[in-house]
Design a protein around this motif. Structure first.
Motif, PDB file in Angstrom:
ATOM      1  N   ARG A  21       0.702  -1.120   0.479  1.00 45.66           N
ATOM      2  CA  ARG A  21       0.513  -0.210  -0.265  1.00 45.66           C
ATOM      3  C   ARG A  21       0.865   1.325  -0.362  1.00 45.66           C
ATOM      4  NH1 ARG A  21      -4.553   1.610   4.323  1.00 45.66           N
ATOM      5  NH2 ARG A  21      -5.806  -0.749   2.770  1.00 45.66           N
ATOM      6  N   LEU A  22       1.788   1.241   0.541  1.00 44.67           N
ATOM      7  CA  LEU A  22       2.395   2.705   0.646  1.00 44.67           C
ATOM      8  C   LEU A  22       3.547   2.505  -0.466  1.00 44.67           C
ATOM      9  CD1 LEU A  22       4.347   2.096   4.549  1.00 44.67           C
ATOM     10  CD2 LEU A  22       1.996   3.896   3.912  1.00 44.67           C
ATOM     11  N   ARG A  23       3.763   0.999  -1.094  1.00 37.20           N
ATOM     12  CA  ARG A  23       4.978   1.496  -2.068  1.00 37.20           C
ATOM     13  C   ARG A  23       3.858   2.192  -3.344  1.00 37.20           C
ATOM     14  NH1 ARG A  23       7.675  -3.525  -5.109  1.00 37.20           N
ATOM     15  NH2 ARG A  23       9.714  -1.825  -6.312  1.00 37.20           N
ATOM     16  N   PHE A  24       2.779   1.473  -3.625  1.00 31.71           N
ATOM     17  CA  PHE A  24       1.802   2.356  -4.375  1.00 31.71           C
ATOM     18  C   PHE A  24       1.670   3.753  -4.161  1.00 31.71           C
ATOM     19  CE2 PHE A  24      -1.853   3.936  -6.224  1.00 31.71           C
ATOM     20  CZ  PHE A  24      -2.536   3.269  -7.127  1.00 31.71           C
ATOM     21  N   GLN A  25       1.315   3.947  -3.015  1.00 31.76           N
ATOM     22  CA  GLN A  25       1.096   5.179  -2.441  1.00 31.76           C
ATOM     23  C   GLN A  25       2.635   6.285  -2.924  1.00 31.76           C
ATOM     24  OE1 GLN A  25       0.169   4.874   1.513  1.00 31.76           O
ATOM     25  NE2 GLN A  25      -2.147   5.479   1.007  1.00 31.76           N
ATOM     26  N   ALA A  26       3.280   5.805  -2.326  1.00 31.39           N
ATOM     27  CA  ALA A  26       4.359   6.576  -3.075  1.00 31.39           C
ATOM     28  C   ALA A  26       4.915   6.801  -4.324  1.00 31.39           C
ATOM     29  CB  ALA A  26       5.921   5.773  -2.277  1.00 31.39           C
ATOM     30  N   ARG A  27       4.570   5.961  -5.556  1.00 33.99           N
ATOM     31  CA  ARG A  27       4.819   5.691  -6.580  1.00 33.99           C
ATOM     32  C   ARG A  27       4.004   6.008  -7.370  1.00 33.99           C
ATOM     33  NH1 ARG A  27       4.994  -1.055  -7.702  1.00 33.99           N
ATOM     34  NH2 ARG A  27       6.868  -0.817  -7.603  1.00 33.99           N
ATOM     35  N   ALA A  28       2.515   7.008  -6.924  1.00 36.51           N
ATOM     36  CA  ALA A  28       1.833   7.901  -7.200  1.00 36.51           C
ATOM     37  C   ALA A  28       1.906   9.116  -6.971  1.00 36.51           C
ATOM     38  CB  ALA A  28       0.510   7.945  -6.699  1.00 36.51           C
ATOM     39  N   GLY A  29       2.745   9.433  -5.549  1.00 39.02           N
ATOM     40  CA  GLY A  29       3.092  10.702  -5.565  1.00 39.02           C
ATOM     41  C   GLY A  29       2.446  11.035  -4.048  1.00 39.02           C
ATOM     42  N   ALA A  30       2.161  10.548  -3.575  1.00 41.88           N
ATOM     43  CA  ALA A  30       1.017  10.716  -2.150  1.00 41.88           C
ATOM     44  C   ALA A  30       2.137  11.439  -0.949  1.00 41.88           C
ATOM     45  CB  ALA A  30       0.482   9.185  -1.464  1.00 41.88           C
ATOM     46  N   PHE A  31       2.681  11.454  -0.993  1.00 39.34           N
ATOM     47  CA  PHE A  31       3.981  11.281  -0.485  1.00 39.34           C
ATOM     48  C   PHE A  31       5.421  13.024  -0.819  1.00 39.34           C
ATOM     49  CE2 PHE A  31       3.867   7.316   1.134  1.00 39.34           C
ATOM     50  CZ  PHE A  31       3.726   7.279   1.486  1.00 39.34           C
ATOM     51  N   GLU A  32       5.151  13.890   0.452  1.00 43.31           N
ATOM     52  CA  GLU A  32       6.064  15.093  -0.163  1.00 43.31           C
ATOM     53  C   GLU A  32       7.782  14.381   0.143  1.00 43.31           C
ATOM     54  OE1 GLU A  32       5.347  18.345  -1.078  1.00 43.31           O
ATOM     55  OE2 GLU A  32       3.813  18.668  -0.486  1.00 43.31           O
ATOM     56  N   PRO A  33       7.929  15.186  -1.306  1.00 44.12           N
ATOM     57  CA  PRO A  33       9.897  14.646  -0.760  1.00 44.12           C
ATOM     58  C   PRO A  33      10.433  14.941   0.629  1.00 44.12           C
ATOM     59  CG  PRO A  33       9.233  15.595  -3.386  1.00 44.12           C
ATOM     60  CD  PRO A  33       8.496  16.184  -1.674  1.00 44.12           C
ATOM     61  N   GLY A  34      11.325  14.468   1.139  1.00 40.58           N
ATOM     62  CA  GLY A  34      11.355  14.523   2.293  1.00 40.58           C
ATOM     63  C   GLY A  34      10.428  14.637   3.811  1.00 40.58           C
ATOM     64  N   GLU A  35       9.065  14.175   3.616  1.00 40.24           N
ATOM     65  CA  GLU A  35       8.022  14.221   4.071  1.00 40.24           C
ATOM     66  C   GLU A  35       8.691  12.888   4.856  1.00 40.24           C
ATOM     67  OE1 GLU A  35       3.420  12.787   4.579  1.00 40.24           O
ATOM     68  OE2 GLU A  35       4.489  13.129   2.773  1.00 40.24           O
ATOM     69  N   ARG A  36       8.230  12.962   6.631  1.00 42.36           N
ATOM     70  CA  ARG A  36       8.348  12.188   7.449  1.00 42.36           C
ATOM     71  C   ARG A  36       7.893  11.225   7.209  1.00 42.36           C
ATOM     72  NH1 ARG A  36      10.803  11.983  13.568  1.00 42.36           N
ATOM     73  NH2 ARG A  36      10.663  10.139  14.361  1.00 42.36           N
ATOM     74  N   LEU A  37       7.317  10.093   8.081  1.00 39.42           N
ATOM     75  CA  LEU A  37       6.165   8.873   7.722  1.00 39.42           C
ATOM     76  C   LEU A  37       6.451   8.837   9.038  1.00 39.42           C
ATOM     77  CD1 LEU A  37       6.200   7.130   4.708  1.00 39.42           C
ATOM     78  CD2 LEU A  37       5.041   9.032   5.067  1.00 39.42           C
ATOM     79  N   VAL A  38       5.971   8.417  10.006  1.00 38.74           N
ATOM     80  CA  VAL A  38       5.651   7.771  11.777  1.00 38.74           C
ATOM     81  C   VAL A  38       5.548   7.128  11.614  1.00 38.74           C
ATOM     82  CG1 VAL A  38       5.042   8.681  14.009  1.00 38.74           C
ATOM     83  CG2 VAL A  38       5.563  10.983  12.472  1.00 38.74           C
ATOM     84  N   GLU A  39       5.844   6.064  12.114  1.00 34.05           N
ATOM     85  CA  GLU A  39       5.725   4.815  12.748  1.00 34.05           C
ATOM     86  C   GLU A  39       3.525   4.780  13.464  1.00 34.05           C
ATOM     87  OE1 GLU A  39       8.212   2.125  14.575  1.00 34.05           O
ATOM     88  OE2 GLU A  39       9.974   2.850  13.597  1.00 34.05           O
ATOM     89  N   GLU A  67      14.968   7.039   3.486  1.00 31.07           N
ATOM     90  CA  GLU A  67      16.188   7.369   3.895  1.00 31.07           C
ATOM     91  C   GLU A  67      15.822   6.927   5.724  1.00 31.07           C
ATOM     92  OE1 GLU A  67      17.642   9.819   1.799  1.00 31.07           O
ATOM     93  OE2 GLU A  67      17.127  11.750   2.600  1.00 31.07           O
ATOM     94  N   MET A  68      17.072   6.490   6.623  1.00 29.84           N
ATOM     95  CA  MET A  68      17.108   6.911   7.304  1.00 29.84           C
ATOM     96  C   MET A  68      17.167   7.791   8.171  1.00 29.84           C
ATOM     97  SD  MET A  68      14.937   4.738   9.692  1.00 29.84           S
ATOM     98  CE  MET A  68      16.222   5.053  10.685  1.00 29.84           C
ATOM     99  N   ARG A  69      16.989   9.151   8.472  1.00 32.52           N
ATOM    100  CA  ARG A  69      17.557   9.749   8.725  1.00 32.52           C
ATOM    101  C   ARG A  69      17.091  10.876  10.506  1.00 32.52           C
ATOM    102  NH1 ARG A  69      15.900  12.648   4.433  1.00 32.52           N
ATOM    103  NH2 ARG A  69      15.023  14.480   6.245  1.00 32.52           N
ATOM    104  N   SER A  70      17.717  10.238  11.843  1.00 29.80           N
ATOM    105  CA  SER A  70      17.399  10.559  13.444  1.00 29.80           C
ATOM    106  C   SER A  70      17.055   9.967  13.775  1.00 29.80           C
ATOM    107  CB  SER A  70      17.114  12.029  13.087  1.00 29.80           C
ATOM    108  OG  SER A  70      18.113  12.940  12.975  1.00 29.80           O
ATOM    109  N   GLY A  71      16.616   8.318  13.246  1.00 32.01           N
ATOM    110  CA  GLY A  71      15.965   8.113  13.634  1.00 32.01           C
ATOM    111  C   GLY A  71      14.572   7.489  13.550  1.00 32.01           C
ATOM    112  N   GLY A  72      14.667   8.671  12.229  1.00 29.42           N
ATOM    113  CA  GLY A  72      12.964   8.423  11.452  1.00 29.42           C
ATOM    114  C   GLY A  72      13.469   7.998   9.792  1.00 29.42           C
ATOM    115  N   PHE A  73      11.982   7.766   9.387  1.00 30.58           N
ATOM    116  CA  PHE A  73      12.079   7.850   7.848  1.00 30.58           C
ATOM    117  C   PHE A  73      11.853   8.606   6.946  1.00 30.58           C
ATOM    118  CE2 PHE A  73      11.286   3.177  10.194  1.00 30.58           C
ATOM    119  CZ  PHE A  73      12.246   2.631   9.716  1.00 30.58           C
ATOM    120  N   TYR A  74      12.124   9.243   6.505  1.00 30.96           N
ATOM    121  CA  TYR A  74      12.056  10.442   5.693  1.00 30.96           C
ATOM    122  C   TYR A  74      11.758   9.588   4.077  1.00 30.96           C
ATOM    123  CZ  TYR A  74      12.287  12.856   9.585  1.00 30.96           C
ATOM    124  OH  TYR A  74      13.129  13.364  11.324  1.00 30.96           O
ATOM    125  N   VAL A  75      10.831  10.177   3.385  1.00 32.32           N
ATOM    126  CA  VAL A  75      10.804   9.822   1.503  1.00 32.32           C
ATOM    127  C   VAL A  75      11.949  10.682   1.265  1.00 32.32           C
ATOM    128  CG1 VAL A  75       9.296  10.412  -0.548  1.00 32.32           C
ATOM    129  CG2 VAL A  75       8.351  10.322   1.936  1.00 32.32           C
TER     130      VAL A  75
END
Length: 222
Positions: A21-39, A67-75
Protein backbone atom coordinates in the motif's frame (compact mmCIF):
# COMPACT_ATOMS: atom_id res chain seq x y z
CA UNK A 1 6.19 -42.09 -9.42
CA UNK A 2 4.19 -39.91 -7.08
CA UNK A 3 2.62 -36.71 -8.33
CA UNK A 4 4.43 -33.47 -7.56
CA UNK A 5 3.08 -31.68 -4.52
CA UNK A 6 1.29 -28.41 -5.29
CA UNK A 7 3.01 -25.16 -4.42
CA UNK A 8 2.11 -23.77 -1.03
CA UNK A 9 -0.10 -20.71 -1.18
CA UNK A 10 0.04 -18.22 1.64
CA UNK A 11 -1.97 -15.08 2.16
CA UNK A 12 0.14 -11.90 2.21
CA UNK A 13 1.26 -10.98 5.70
CA UNK A 14 0.05 -7.76 7.30
CA UNK A 15 3.51 -6.24 6.85
CA UNK A 16 3.43 -7.19 3.15
CA UNK A 17 0.02 -5.57 2.69
CA UNK A 18 1.20 -2.37 4.36
CA UNK A 19 4.38 -2.41 2.29
CA UNK A 20 2.45 -2.75 -0.96
CA UNK A 21 0.00 0.00 0.00
CA UNK A 22 2.72 2.48 0.97
CA UNK A 23 4.76 1.61 -2.10
CA UNK A 24 1.80 2.28 -4.37
CA UNK A 25 1.15 5.59 -2.60
CA UNK A 26 4.79 6.59 -2.96
CA UNK A 27 4.79 5.75 -6.67
CA UNK A 28 1.60 7.74 -7.14
CA UNK A 29 3.16 10.77 -5.47
CA UNK A 30 1.14 10.71 -2.26
CA UNK A 31 4.08 11.84 -0.12
CA UNK A 32 6.08 15.05 -0.10
CA UNK A 33 9.83 14.87 -0.82
CA UNK A 34 11.58 14.73 2.55
CA UNK A 35 8.32 14.02 4.39
CA UNK A 36 8.68 11.98 7.57
CA UNK A 37 6.55 8.83 7.82
CA UNK A 38 5.86 8.26 11.50
CA UNK A 39 5.31 4.66 12.60
CA UNK A 40 2.77 5.48 15.29
CA UNK A 41 0.70 7.70 13.00
CA UNK A 42 0.60 5.08 10.26
CA UNK A 43 -0.26 2.36 12.76
CA UNK A 44 -3.19 4.44 14.01
CA UNK A 45 -4.40 5.22 10.48
CA UNK A 46 -4.25 1.55 9.47
CA UNK A 47 -5.55 0.22 12.81
CA UNK A 48 -2.57 -2.10 13.26
CA UNK A 49 0.32 -2.44 15.67
CA UNK A 50 3.61 -0.65 15.03
CA UNK A 51 5.57 -3.84 14.34
CA UNK A 52 4.27 -4.58 10.79
CA UNK A 53 4.45 -0.86 9.98
CA UNK A 54 8.11 -0.78 11.03
CA UNK A 55 8.82 -3.86 8.92
CA UNK A 56 7.15 -2.27 5.88
CA UNK A 57 9.04 1.00 6.34
CA UNK A 58 12.33 -0.88 6.65
CA UNK A 59 11.64 -2.66 3.36
CA UNK A 60 10.83 0.63 1.66
CA UNK A 61 14.12 1.99 2.96
CA UNK A 62 15.96 -0.99 1.48
CA UNK A 63 14.17 -0.26 -1.83
CA UNK A 64 15.48 3.31 -1.78
CA UNK A 65 12.05 4.90 -1.42
CA UNK A 66 12.77 6.03 2.14
CA UNK A 67 15.89 6.93 4.05
CA UNK A 68 16.75 6.81 7.73
CA UNK A 69 17.67 10.10 9.38
CA UNK A 70 17.83 10.87 13.09
CA UNK A 71 16.03 7.66 13.93
CA UNK A 72 13.10 8.35 11.59
CA UNK A 73 11.92 7.34 8.12
CA UNK A 74 11.88 10.08 5.48
CA UNK A 75 10.77 10.07 1.84
CA UNK A 76 13.91 9.97 -0.30
CA UNK A 77 14.37 12.44 -3.13
CA UNK A 78 16.32 11.49 -6.28
CA UNK A 79 18.98 13.90 -7.48
CA UNK A 80 18.69 15.70 -10.85
CA UNK A 81 21.19 13.20 -12.25
CA UNK A 82 19.07 10.31 -10.97
CA UNK A 83 16.04 11.76 -12.74
CA UNK A 84 17.92 12.35 -16.01
CA UNK A 85 18.94 8.70 -16.01
CA UNK A 86 15.41 7.57 -15.15
CA UNK A 87 13.90 9.55 -18.02
CA UNK A 88 16.52 8.10 -20.36
CA UNK A 89 15.66 4.56 -19.27
CA UNK A 90 11.93 5.23 -19.59
CA UNK A 91 12.45 6.27 -23.21
CA UNK A 92 14.27 3.02 -23.88
CA UNK A 93 11.73 0.77 -22.15
CA UNK A 94 8.22 2.15 -22.17
CA UNK A 95 7.51 2.56 -25.91
CA UNK A 96 8.30 -1.13 -26.40
CA UNK A 97 6.08 -2.02 -23.45
CA UNK A 98 3.17 0.07 -24.75
CA UNK A 99 3.47 -1.55 -28.17
CA UNK A 100 3.22 -4.98 -26.56
CA UNK A 101 0.05 -3.99 -24.72
CA UNK A 102 -1.51 -2.42 -27.83
CA UNK A 103 -0.85 -5.62 -29.75
CA UNK A 104 -3.13 -7.52 -27.35
CA UNK A 105 -6.19 -5.30 -28.00
CA UNK A 106 -7.64 -6.30 -24.62
CA UNK A 107 -11.26 -5.20 -24.27
CA UNK A 108 -11.08 -5.88 -20.54
CA UNK A 109 -8.11 -3.54 -20.17
CA UNK A 110 -9.87 -0.80 -22.12
CA UNK A 111 -12.84 -0.99 -19.73
CA UNK A 112 -10.52 -0.73 -16.72
CA UNK A 113 -8.53 2.14 -18.24
CA UNK A 114 -11.70 4.01 -19.16
CA UNK A 115 -12.87 3.81 -15.54
CA UNK A 116 -9.50 5.10 -14.32
CA UNK A 117 -9.57 7.85 -16.94
CA UNK A 118 -13.07 8.96 -15.90
CA UNK A 119 -11.91 9.10 -12.29
CA UNK A 120 -8.84 11.13 -13.30
CA UNK A 121 -10.87 13.62 -15.32
CA UNK A 122 -13.53 14.00 -12.63
CA UNK A 123 -10.86 14.61 -9.99
CA UNK A 124 -9.30 17.32 -12.13
CA UNK A 125 -12.64 19.00 -12.72
CA UNK A 126 -13.40 18.83 -9.00
CA UNK A 127 -10.01 20.17 -7.97
CA UNK A 128 -9.22 16.98 -6.05
CA UNK A 129 -5.46 16.73 -6.49
CA UNK A 130 -4.95 13.69 -4.24
CA UNK A 131 -7.52 11.65 -6.15
CA UNK A 132 -6.11 12.88 -9.46
CA UNK A 133 -2.60 11.62 -8.69
CA UNK A 134 -3.95 8.32 -7.38
CA UNK A 135 -6.21 7.73 -10.41
CA UNK A 136 -3.50 8.81 -12.83
CA UNK A 137 -1.06 6.29 -11.40
CA UNK A 138 -3.77 3.61 -11.28
CA UNK A 139 -4.18 4.10 -15.04
CA UNK A 140 -0.46 3.60 -15.55
CA UNK A 141 -0.30 0.59 -13.24
CA UNK A 142 -3.16 -1.08 -15.13
CA UNK A 143 -1.48 -1.02 -18.52
CA UNK A 144 2.02 -1.73 -17.24
CA UNK A 145 0.63 -4.83 -15.51
CA UNK A 146 -0.40 -6.11 -18.97
CA UNK A 147 3.13 -6.00 -20.41
CA UNK A 148 3.84 -9.57 -21.51
CA UNK A 149 7.59 -9.45 -20.89
CA UNK A 150 7.91 -9.92 -17.12
CA UNK A 151 11.44 -8.56 -16.87
CA UNK A 152 10.52 -5.49 -18.90
CA UNK A 153 7.47 -4.91 -16.71
CA UNK A 154 9.42 -5.26 -13.46
CA UNK A 155 12.18 -2.94 -14.67
CA UNK A 156 9.66 -0.23 -15.54
CA UNK A 157 8.10 -0.51 -12.09
CA UNK A 158 11.49 -0.27 -10.43
CA UNK A 159 11.99 3.18 -11.95
CA UNK A 160 8.51 4.16 -10.79
CA UNK A 161 9.79 3.86 -7.23
CA UNK A 162 11.99 6.92 -7.68
CA UNK A 163 9.54 9.01 -9.69
CA UNK A 164 6.61 9.43 -7.31
CA UNK A 165 7.74 12.79 -6.00
CA UNK A 166 7.97 14.10 -9.58
CA UNK A 167 4.30 13.25 -10.12
CA UNK A 168 3.38 15.09 -6.96
CA UNK A 169 5.37 18.22 -7.75
CA UNK A 170 4.52 18.45 -11.46
CA UNK A 171 0.88 17.36 -11.53
CA UNK A 172 -0.07 20.15 -9.18
CA UNK A 173 0.22 22.34 -12.29
CA UNK A 174 -3.04 22.74 -14.22
CA UNK A 175 -1.30 22.66 -17.62
CA UNK A 176 0.41 19.38 -16.74
CA UNK A 177 -2.89 17.79 -15.70
CA UNK A 178 -4.63 18.88 -18.90
CA UNK A 179 -1.77 17.43 -20.93
CA UNK A 180 -1.96 14.16 -19.01
CA UNK A 181 -5.71 13.81 -19.58
CA UNK A 182 -5.30 14.23 -23.35
CA UNK A 183 -2.54 11.62 -23.45
CA UNK A 184 -4.54 9.13 -21.40
CA UNK A 185 -7.19 9.30 -24.11
CA UNK A 186 -4.52 8.51 -26.69
CA UNK A 187 -3.45 5.46 -24.69
CA UNK A 188 -7.03 4.19 -24.58
CA UNK A 189 -7.36 4.66 -28.34
CA UNK A 190 -4.10 2.79 -28.96
CA UNK A 191 -5.01 -0.14 -26.72
CA UNK A 192 -8.56 -0.33 -28.08
CA UNK A 193 -7.57 -0.31 -31.75
CA UNK A 194 -4.26 -2.13 -31.42
CA UNK A 195 -2.44 0.79 -33.01
CA UNK A 196 1.19 0.39 -31.94
CA UNK A 197 2.23 3.68 -33.52
CA UNK A 198 -0.27 5.66 -31.45
CA UNK A 199 0.91 3.77 -28.36
CA UNK A 200 4.52 4.72 -29.12
CA UNK A 201 3.71 8.37 -29.78
CA UNK A 202 1.59 8.66 -26.63
CA UNK A 203 4.31 7.08 -24.51
CA UNK A 204 7.05 9.34 -25.85
CA UNK A 205 4.85 12.42 -25.47
CA UNK A 206 4.03 11.42 -21.89
CA UNK A 207 7.69 11.02 -20.96
CA UNK A 208 8.69 14.24 -22.76
CA UNK A 209 5.98 16.15 -20.93
CA UNK A 210 6.94 14.70 -17.56
CA UNK A 211 10.57 15.67 -18.05
CA UNK A 212 9.69 19.15 -19.28
CA UNK A 213 7.46 19.86 -16.29
CA UNK A 214 10.05 18.35 -13.95
CA UNK A 215 12.72 20.70 -15.27
CA UNK A 216 10.38 23.67 -14.89
CA UNK A 217 9.97 23.01 -11.18
CA UNK A 218 13.33 21.36 -10.43
CA UNK A 219 14.65 24.47 -8.72
CA UNK A 220 12.14 23.88 -5.91
CA UNK A 221 13.77 20.52 -5.10
CA UNK A 222 17.17 22.00 -4.30
Amino acid sequence: MSAAAPDLQRAPSLAEQIYQRLRFQARAGAFEPGERLVESNLATQLAVSRSPVREALSRLTADGLLEMRSGGFYVAMPTPRDMAEIFEMRRLLEPTAARQVAREKSAELVVELTAAFDRTRAANEGGDFATFTDANYSFRALWVARVANRRLRETILRFDDQAGFVRRTTLIRADARIEVIALLQDFITAFKTGDEDIATKATNAFIDGAERHYRDVAHSFS
